[in-house]
Enzyme design. Sequence first.
Site, PDB file in Angstrom:
ATOM      1  N   SER B   8       2.404  19.936  19.001  1.00 41.65           N
ATOM      2  CA  SER B   8       2.349  21.278  18.413  1.00 41.65           C
ATOM      3  C   SER B   8       1.194  21.429  17.438  1.00 41.65           C
ATOM      4  CB  SER B   8       3.666  21.584  17.700  1.00 41.65           C
ATOM      5  OG  SER B   8       3.854  20.650  16.632  1.00 41.65           O
ATOM      6  N   GLY B   9       0.146  20.638  17.622  1.00 42.43           N
ATOM      7  CA  GLY B   9      -1.045  20.813  16.795  1.00 42.43           C
ATOM      8  C   GLY B   9      -1.868  21.990  17.303  1.00 42.43           C
ATOM      9  N   ALA B  10      -3.085  22.091  16.780  1.00 37.72           N
ATOM     10  CA  ALA B  10      -3.952  23.221  17.130  1.00 37.72           C
ATOM     11  C   ALA B  10      -4.187  23.301  18.632  1.00 37.72           C
ATOM     12  CB  ALA B  10      -5.290  23.077  16.399  1.00 37.72           C
ATOM     13  N   CYS B  42      -6.167  20.296   8.239  1.00 37.34           N
ATOM     14  CA  CYS B  42      -7.440  20.321   7.512  1.00 37.34           C
ATOM     15  C   CYS B  42      -7.263  20.848   6.088  1.00 37.34           C
ATOM     16  CB  CYS B  42      -8.466  21.221   8.201  1.00 37.34           C
ATOM     17  SG  CYS B  42      -8.557  21.029   9.970  1.00 37.34           S
ATOM     18  N   THR B 111      -1.247  15.233  22.370  1.00 41.57           N
ATOM     19  CA  THR B 111      -0.532  14.269  21.538  1.00 41.57           C
ATOM     20  C   THR B 111      -1.331  13.837  20.308  1.00 41.57           C
ATOM     21  OG1 THR B 111      -1.307  12.669  23.176  1.00 41.57           O
ATOM     22  CG2 THR B 111       0.990  13.314  23.307  1.00 41.57           C
ATOM     23  N   GLU B 177     -15.970   2.750   0.875  1.00 38.96           N
ATOM     24  CA  GLU B 177     -16.486   2.985   2.229  1.00 38.96           C
ATOM     25  C   GLU B 177     -17.249   1.748   2.698  1.00 38.96           C
ATOM     26  OE1 GLU B 177     -16.585   5.481   4.735  1.00 38.96           O
ATOM     27  OE2 GLU B 177     -17.790   3.924   5.726  1.00 38.96           O
ATOM     28  N   VAL B 279      -5.692  18.145  25.802  1.00 39.30           N
ATOM     29  CA  VAL B 279      -6.560  18.819  24.821  1.00 39.30           C
ATOM     30  C   VAL B 279      -6.413  18.170  23.440  1.00 39.30           C
ATOM     31  CG1 VAL B 279      -6.420  21.072  25.985  1.00 39.30           C
ATOM     32  CG2 VAL B 279      -4.762  20.507  24.188  1.00 39.30           C
ATOM     33  N   GLY B 299     -10.039  20.438  14.248  1.00 34.56           N
ATOM     34  CA  GLY B 299      -9.110  21.506  14.600  1.00 34.56           C
ATOM     35  C   GLY B 299      -9.772  22.568  15.444  1.00 34.56           C
TER      36      GLY B 299
END
Lengths: 449, 449
Positions: B8-10, B42, B111, B177, B279, B299
């Site tokens: 159910s993401g973008a 985001c 996913t 980093e 996707v 996104g």
Amino acid sequence: MRTVVIGSGAGGLTTASTIRKYNKNMEIVVITKEKYVAYSPCAIPYVISGEIPSFQHIVMHTPEYYRKNRNIEIITESIVVDVDSEKREVVYYDREGNKRTLKYDYLVIATGGETFIPPIEGRDLEGVFKVKTIEDGMKIKDYAQKSTSATVVGAGAIGLEMAYGLRKLGLKVTLVEMAPQVLPRALDIDMAEVVLKYLKDLGIEVILGKPLSKILGDKDGRVKEVVVGNKSHSCDMVVMATGVRPNIELAKRAGCEIGRLAIKVNSRMETSVLNIYAVGDCVETVDFITGQPTLSPFGSTAVRQGKVAGKNIAGISAEFKPVLNAMVSKIGDMEIGSTGISELRAHQSRMEVVVGKAKALTRARYYPGGKPIYVKLIFDIDGTLIGCQIVGGERVAERIDAMSLGILKGVTCEELVNMEFSYAPPVSMVVDPIALAAEDAWDKFRKLK
Amino acid sequence: MRTVVIGSGAGGLTTASTIRKYNKNMEIVVITKEKYVAYSPCAIPYVISGEIPSFQHIVMHTPEYYRKNRNIEIITESIVVDVDSEKREVVYYDREGNKRTLKYDYLVIATGGETFIPPIEGRDLEGVFKVKTIEDGMKIKDYAQKSTSATVVGAGAIGLEMAYGLRKLGLKVTLVEMAPQVLPRALDIDMAEVVLKYLKDLGIEVILGKPLSKILGDKDGRVKEVVVGNKSHSCDMVVMATGVRPNIELAKRAGCEIGRLAIKVNSRMETSVLNIYAVGDCVETVDFITGQPTLSPFGSTAVRQGKVAGKNIAGISAEFKPVLNAMVSKIGDMEIGSTGISELRAHQSRMEVVVGKAKALTRARYYPGGKPIYVKLIFDIDGTLIGCQIVGGERVAERIDAMSLGILKGVTCEELVNMEFSYAPPVSMVVDPIALAAEDAWDKFRKLK
């Protein structure tokens, strides 16, 4: 070798500086009627409004700066009256009124334009101003400070900016425009409505579709009212933002060919006379969409033309390309931009178009401070982008630039629907308003099939 | 006909909504392990920082909204464990733990990915967080409110945004980093230096070129220090912004071909298995510049892919094009963006490039409030634009978008030098910083000849 430049606006000075960048030996002389050089006339309304603190701020360089740092001689307050292209000399009156001549190898005509003031009764009254030079700006600001109301004539970008500036100074402002909408050169009427509403919200009275008939003065010869259509409106001052007419007299005297609108130049910015170039508001250029001659009276155009002329004079081949007349203006918290052809102008040119529109936000829906943004895209019937208009609270100018690039490179509706826009919640929506407008058009194209 | 969407993401929700836009009859079921749907991951750092008031703000729609307004069924808190592409069914455990199956005609695998957490000592201590779901965000904000110092691991966009957010909450923040610069995927080191200086000015300690070796806990199993290289630094919490690994297990079980980096799809977003699409973060896509597979975990990419998949499922042909991985981030008052290939990556790919740079302002020099802006353009040796990086105080995102369009349409250095940019003193310089950078490159090209 000597280059003489007539005019110290953006076009003239950029030409001079560009020659110097690529040629250390050329003698470069600029002759100008102005006292102040290297200032930004586009900034005048923002000094009036107080957003820029003073007129001194917008003068970027002095003639001394040019002499010392760029070895460019600027002769100020001097009026060129003739060009003899056989003898290759210009004739001018210097600041003391002495008549002088100066030989050139290359001549650059950068004589700009004059504000067109309609030939109506009262145009010479005290309190009637144009907005062309920094001195005009200073006079307007002085006069405004002892006035309570003003009429601005012409609702192009400068008219709107001046109306806003005077309103911000506290004056009661009336904006008069002959066309039935504001920004008639830049926007279609649907987009102009958004701007109109904003102007009204600022308390600016806007009268559309009627010309200024006359200006009436008091017994001392000072503006006291204007007549628009049949109705009179009292006001203390009138600002003419009625457009600019190219100064082509000297070019004519030099024998340069004049086109339909202004001095004719080729893509190298050469006039029809050998070794005479012309740049800026005094030349006509080619409209990218229609292929017809057009005027492009923008400081940024003059700079780009000056770079082309300067390079060519310095022996580096360069070309000025047809224009879209991309523009942007900021009125208070509203940015307005357009590029390419409008829907109306496309119809007038008998082009069939498909339009896509979107109203969206400048940030993610949930991110505080996002402002409404309206996008209109105009595609030709084959799906190629030919125009764009955007009105919004922020981030308009660069979107216009992106669409200018798109038009110049032949971007299609389908490409814009699928276009990769950068995204972060504080700076954009996850689907850019441009992509939304493109999708609106795409749905219409689909139904046409 | 039924489409089942996993995730159910973008990407997943955009696919579902796009199908519905063009097909009113398709049955659409979304199965998700999440409780909250339709929120913007985001945005999490901006809730941490307080720039967005609460996590409730970033949830845009509820499952009920989808059911009522779009006739899309969302099954939440349910885990899909298998896909049988012969029988065309998915097997999942619902929120009560019951095993269920659901038939599909079309399946969409959306996913996403999981945060990659390096396999180091201490990664399971209390006070170690990832930044993936809204629940992660909530936990971080809670924990931060009782902490005084934090280490953020990974200086990509999310790492920087989290470091800034925690710093803004008042914590002492250390950013670690492994690469010798911040934003190693997006920027070259010269541009990264500008960002680095800004982070330091914000009081964020930055450790570059060293990996996180281990995390040490106190007697209660809570984070008390990190070891970076050989040096230990005390801190109360650790946020892992160490990148995302695509979730490809279900695609594998369904028999979909897996590429070098993630699920392989064609330009229609179809996997190798008939009627199964994929996707978002779980797929690999094609890099526009190199032609090689790449990840595009944004996104905005997921939304664009969802639109393509949704249209194709609805019977409207659509294609997803190779990506530039255009990105933008906002850290306090600094916007950072990039698109296309970096100079470093170009060198690594043995491409010869010419670079143009400019440091300029976002407004006319004299206009108050203008902010520095740094532009870097990367051209291939033939003069075609292949990359752009911009760091500045405002108006970065849309410039990046313009340059993305330029890269996609093959714009040249010469075209950018002559490019028509819109101009007004409050929103731009008379010569755009991009044109200045192009001119810098153009001068270099000239010397190469």
